[in-house]
Design a protein around this motif. Structure first.
Motif, PDB file in Angstrom:
ATOM      1  N   CYS A  48      47.229  32.071  43.311  1.00 10.43           N
ATOM      2  CA  CYS A  48      45.843  31.664  43.523  1.00 10.43           C
ATOM      3  C   CYS A  48      45.711  30.150  43.666  1.00 10.43           C
ATOM      4  O   CYS A  48      44.937  29.667  44.478  1.00 10.43           O
ATOM      5  CB  CYS A  48      44.950  32.143  42.376  1.00 10.43           C
ATOM      6  N   GLY A  60      44.099  33.112  47.060  1.00  8.91           N
ATOM      7  CA  GLY A  60      42.956  32.377  46.530  1.00  8.91           C
ATOM      8  C   GLY A  60      41.667  32.532  47.314  1.00  8.91           C
ATOM      9  O   GLY A  60      40.589  32.353  46.777  1.00  8.91           O
TER      10      GLY A  60
ATOM     11  N   ASP B  45      40.537  39.673  42.879  1.00 11.46           N
ATOM     12  CA  ASP B  45      41.724  38.982  42.380  1.00 11.46           C
ATOM     13  C   ASP B  45      42.976  39.607  43.007  1.00 11.46           C
ATOM     14  O   ASP B  45      43.965  38.912  43.246  1.00 11.46           O
ATOM     15  CB  ASP B  45      41.822  39.119  40.854  1.00 11.46           C
TER      16      ASP B  45
END
Lengths: 256, 458, 252
Positions: A48, A60, B45
């Motif tokens: 990320c 990210g 995520d």
């Protein structure tokens, strides 16, 4: 004589183990520590935050896509979750807290790394920003919460909520639907639209949902976002802030 | 393009979706299914667009449902009860409800009952929900994980374990070897994972009453990525059930039983995977005489600039894993390449595979093409923060019985709007690029298809 | 050395009193008063004076709608980011700086008067100002509504403080160099600029576009000018050992 020697050896061993224990938990910030931190970073953080710490890792972009927040840029970017005044870098314990707890809704908690590993990766993360080589920022005094909240205090907290302009962004009922939010005026320092926390949902408190964490967020602000620091403008008016904290906590139910 | 009724249905379903929008719209949704719940984070995520994984999700999966770079399976998010470290049940369980509210097909039906050959049929139906999936997954201890997926196909009825396996991770040292035992999808870790697609597989329509080891035509082909498909006409499992040339198989099957190991012993740039399976198309109650083996290597570049790329190659060696019409055994193998590049909102991936029957059986000599290839190119891009547009191109150069085989090319387009992170409505159209070619076969019969539906994950 | 006489103890006492007075006065923060003689005494060296000109089209001031607190802020806010004197074509609110090579920069000579950011009538006042690193920025809120003063430098928050109505003023040292964007997130039409340098060789143009910079060492230097709309222009200038050098720069 022999007993004395044994005691001496035992004592020195104890001292040694004590010393090495202290070192094991928070290693000294040196090249070897940063090197170990780099290895952890490259597995756990890079995807990320990117190889140079610019917050542009291969995964990210997707977190907020065209909006914000993006992963933290470690090189010069503002740190949201601090115990230090606005514009200052966080102290090590602030970074440790974020790595351990994660950021609700955005970053998973890395409590699966050992304490030592977390300190190692923090040492490496700090090496991206030259500012960390300067004097350490002084954390604001963050007192323990006063006794249990009173009804009158919570009533006053509502008054403070309006006086401090919280409703402008967080909305009249704390749903994160204030006028500035609905009008899309809230941007981070990169110009990406971001949304204010929903104060009725504890998972929405990115810096933590304890009374002290909320107090810290109000006093230090979240750098990089429109959330300002209130510490200076209200200086000395601690009671109002705690009343506000308890009012905010009264908007959400405790779960778990 | 559509009959009046089907047009009406399509229009109504789009209108329905539009009406739902304001009810469910803005407000940034927090994360939903089990792993997001467990880590108190967001679906994005791990995903570029669920169910497709991004680089982080990929490493989470490789690491046996533990955060990359950690062995947190024994602790994070868990409660300690005596010597057990348990997640809450809602940290294990996830659900997915997916269905086309509207299926609208236009195809030339072969010999429909009571009609002349070659009748063009338009078929529009409601079929929601098509599929309801319950999955449970996570870790039971440090470096020990599991995954079980129970699928209920509404059209066919019944529920079955689609996948179910345990994982043992970080054997030896970190990232050296991760073991999976059970029923799993072999193509999980390559650049283009079979079960993680935006334009999912849509089943074919069979003419019915097929007998063992006899050609059995389809009214219309299924819509599965060609690179993953069986590709051969006139191939049967060991019990004589005809294999659909357009269904996923071998390395790219949805699930087979076996053991497989993957790892990154030399750092992040290289991944290996090797495995042994009972055999292909075991779901048709069939195991091979011998075991099938496969291997995959993947090269990764994932550093910064919101960019990642990977290239994978795989080999699947079948061992008496199919039969031809003459009931002779064949070894059916696959050699493939897949690649993927992701840059900010754009995700492009492709797979090319060559299927080979290593020796044409005597009985079909001269009548059987023992080589077939499939190419699939896919792309997804976010046009707004909540709208994903997907594209897929398929080309299948079919092999098998020369008198049956028909190649096909399709283009599929889909627009998916996420009302929330876990709730999306979509509309999809698939077009047959070779419908105008002569011949009356399943691969030509399908003119185009339109679907609109809902995808819910929670 | 003949007209030399002894100083009596009495005279010494008087001098001491006078000196004490000045010391006390100095401690009482008369810095603006004191700064003037000091800077004049320092300006025995060369002085660069000049004018920043702009002859291009000047759009009428934009009227921005006020989205809240209209009772205090009014219904619209007029912004004139490009302010040009009609007669002289002098450009106001440009920041002029003499870029010295590292090593040529002398030590800090005098602190400027504090950099002030005043929230008044839903505007930041002044709109543009230059300051030196380490100067104290003082932020006031004169309005009866809540503001925040969010100062951003290169995608980072330099300072973001709430300015509650009737709250304390803020005093902070400027710690970052470069262009400081000052915003209020409550009133999105509020915007201002501060430019911070690590030396004192800067000035900000007046209504008629004039500036004056002293204390620069002799030699060839580059002058750079920043304006919020027009961007940056630069020019080389020969600075003599003493005297005044006149430099005009024009935005084309």
């Amino acid at each position: 004589m022999r007993i004395h020697a044994l005691v001496a050896i035992g004592a020195s061993l104890l001292m040694l183990s004590g010393a090495s224990f202290v070192h094991a938990v928070k290693p000294e910030d040196n090249q070897a520590t940063r090197e170990k931190g780099k290895q952890i970073y490259e597995h756990a953080c890079l995807l990320c935050h990117g190889v140079d710490g610019r917050g542009d890792g291969p995964a990210g972009w997707f977190l907020s896509r065209y909006e914000g927040p993006r992963p933290r840029d470690f090189r010069g970017g503002s740190y949201k979750f601090r115990s230090t005044p606005s514009g200052e870098l966080p102290i090590d314990q602030d970074l440790f807290r974020t790595v351990t707890q994660g950021i609700s809704g955005h970053m998973p908690p890395y409590s699966g790394l050992s304490e030592e590993e977390r300190w190692q990766v923090i040492a490496y993360i700090k090496s991206f920003n030259q500012g960390f080589k300067g004097p350490v920022s002084i954390a604001l005094l963050l007192p323990n919460p006063p006794g249990p909240p009173s009804a009158a205090g919570i009533d006053n907290g509502r008054t403070v909520y309006i006086k401090y302009g919280c409703q402008n962004c967080h909305g009249d009922n704390g749903y994160g639907d204030g006028k500035e939010a609905l009008d899309g005026n809230l941007k981070d320092t990169y110009g990406h639209t971001i949304s204010p926390g929903d104060l009725t949902e504890r998972a929405s408190f990115k810096g933590g949902s304890s009374a002290q964490a909320i107090y810290r967020g109000i006093m230090t602000g979240l750098d990089g976002t429109p959330m300002p620091s209130y510490a200076d403008t209200i200086g000395g008016n601690d009671k109002d802030v705690w009343d506000l904290v308890y009012y905010i906590l009264s908007l959400s139910q405790e779960r778990q | 393009m559509f009959t009046r009724t089907s047009f009406l249905v399509v229009a109504l379903s789009i209108l329905g979706g539009a009406l739902l929008t304001p009810l469910l719209a803005p407000e940034e949704a927090q994360a939903i299914p089990a792993f997001a719940r467990k880590y108190n984070t967001n679906c994005m995520d791990c995903h570029t667009a669920p169910p497709i994984l991004n680089a982080f999700g990929q490493r989470f999966l490789e690491n046996g449902y533990q955060l990359p770079g950690t062995e947190d399976g024994g602790s994070t998010g868990k409660k300690k009860l005596s010597d057990l470290n348990l997640d809450d049940v809602n940290h294990y369980l996830g659900f997915r409800l997916i269905g086309n509210v509207t299926n609208s097909w236009r195809f030339k039906q072969q010999n429909p009952p009571g009609a002349d050959a070659g009748t063009v049929e338009n078929k529009t139906e409601f079929s929601f929900p098509n599929n309801f999936v319950v999955f449970a997954g996570g870790t039971v201890a440090k470096n020990v994980g599991f995954f079980v997926e129970l699928g209920h196909d509404v059209a066919e009825g019944g529920a079955e374990v689609e996948r179910g396996f345990v994982t043992f991770n970080n054997l030896g040292y970190r990232d050296l070897a991760h073991l999976r035992v059970g029923k799993f999808d072999p193509n999980t870790f390559s650049s283009y994972a079979t079960v993680r697609q935006q334009l999912g597989e849509i089943g074919e329509s069979q003419r019915g009453n097929c007998t063992a080891f006899a050609p059995c035509a389809f009214n219309r082909v299924g819509l599965a990525p060609s690179a993953f498909a069986t590709k051969f006409y006139g191939l049967y499992d060991r019990s004589g059930n005809a294999l659909s040339p357009f269904a996923a198989s071998l390395f790219n099957s949805g699930a087979e039983t076996g053991v497989d190991i993957h790892g990154r012993p030399f750092g992040d740039w290289f991944l290996y995977q090797v495995g042994v399976l009972n055999g292909s198309h075991e779901h048709l109650s069939d195991s091979n005489k011998g075991k099938d083996v496969y291997g995959m290597v993947r090269f990764d570049y994932a550093k910064s600039n919101f960019f990642s790329a990977s290239l994978s190659g795989f080999i699947y060696q079948g061992n008496s894993n199919a039969k031809v019409q003459t009931e002779e055994d064949v070894n059916w193998n696959r050699y493939g390449l897949s690649a993927r590049a992701t840059y900010m909102m754009v995700d492009v991936y492709a797979a090319y595979s060559v299927d080979k029957i290593n020796k044409t059986p005597m009985g079909v000599a001269g009548l059987f093409d023992s080589t077939a290839t499939g190419l699939t190119i896919g792309a997804d891009t976010y046009v707004t923060n909540q709208t994903l547009v997907s594209f897929r191109y398929d080309n299948l150069d079919a092999g098998g019985m020369l008198d049956q085989r028909t190649s096909a090319s399709f283009i599929g387009l889909q627009a998916k709007h996420f009302l929330r992170a876990n709730l999306a409505i979509f509309a999809r159209g698939d077009f047959n690029l070779r419908q105008s070619e002569g011949g009356e076969t399943a691969a030509r019969n399908l003119r185009h298809a339109f679907f609109s539906g809902i995808d819910v994950v929670f | 050395m003949t007209g030399y006489h002894r100083i009596s103890a009495q005279a010494l006492g008087r001098i001491l009193v006078v000196v004490m007075f000045f010391v006390v006065a100095g401690l009482a923060d008369w810095s603006p008063l004191l700064a003037a003689p000091q800077s004049s005494s320092e300006s025995t060296g060369p002085v660069i004076v000049g004018r920043i000109l702009y002859r291009g089209p000047v759009p009428a001031p934009t009227q921005l709608a006020v989205n809240r607190d209209t009772d205090v802020c009014g219904v619209t806010i007029s912004t004139a980011s490009l302010s040009v004197d009609a007669g002289t074509h002098g450009l106001r609110n440009a920041v002029v700086h003499v870029d010295l090579a590292a090593g040529e920069v002398s030590a800090r000579i005098v602190f400027q008067s504090p950099a002030v950011v005043r929230n008044k009538d839903c505007r930041f006042q002044p709109h543009v100002a230059a300051a030196q690193m380490g100067d104290e920025v003082q932020i006031f809120n004169d309005d009866p509504v809540m503001h925040n003063t969010n100062i951003i430098v290169e995608n980072s928050t330099a300072l973001n403080v709430a300015m509650v109505a009737g709250g304390n003023p803020i005093k902070k040292r400027l710690k970052k160099l470069g262009l400081h964007l000052v915003k209020c997130n409550v009133h999105k039409f509020m915007q201002a600029y501060r430019v911070v340098f690590d030396d004192p060789y800067f000035d900000q143009t007046t209504e008629t576009g004039q500036f004056s910079i002293s204390g620069v060492s002799p030699g060839t230097h580059r002058i750079s000018v920043w304006h919020e709309i027009l961007g940056v222009v630069e020019k080389e200038v020969q600075v003599p050992a003493r005297g005044t050098v006149v430099v005009d720069l024009e935005y084309k």
